[in-house]
Design a protein around this motif. Structure first.
Motif: not given
Length: 70
Positions: A29-35, A44-46, A49-52, A67-70
């Motif tokens: 997950l971390i490496e996919t986000a970096k790529l 991961l924080t966002d 927080a909303c996955i549930a 993912y769109a950073q706000t």
């Protein structure tokens, strides 16, 4: 990916097979986000927080490339 290769001997004894699988998922997950040019900690924080409250049939909206950073 280099830290993973350098620490390979340390990861040999993860405690259990389930622990090893959990670590592999986290690294993926971390490496996919970096790529995808996304800050892994913010994503991961966002996401956590909303996955549930997120609908299961729309889970693809939480992936790093969407993912769109706000």
């Amino acid at each position: 990916m280099r830290p993973i290769a350098l620490g390979r001997k340390n990861y040999l004894f993860m405690g259990s097979e389930a622990g090893g699988k959990s670590a592999a998922i986290a690294y993926t997950l971390i490496e996919t986000a970096k790529l995808n040019g996304v800050d892994p900690q913010a994503w991961l924080t966002d996401t956590l927080a909303c996955i549930a409250d997120h609908k299961i049939n729309r889970i693809d909206e939480l992936l790093p490339w969407r993912y769109a950073q706000t």
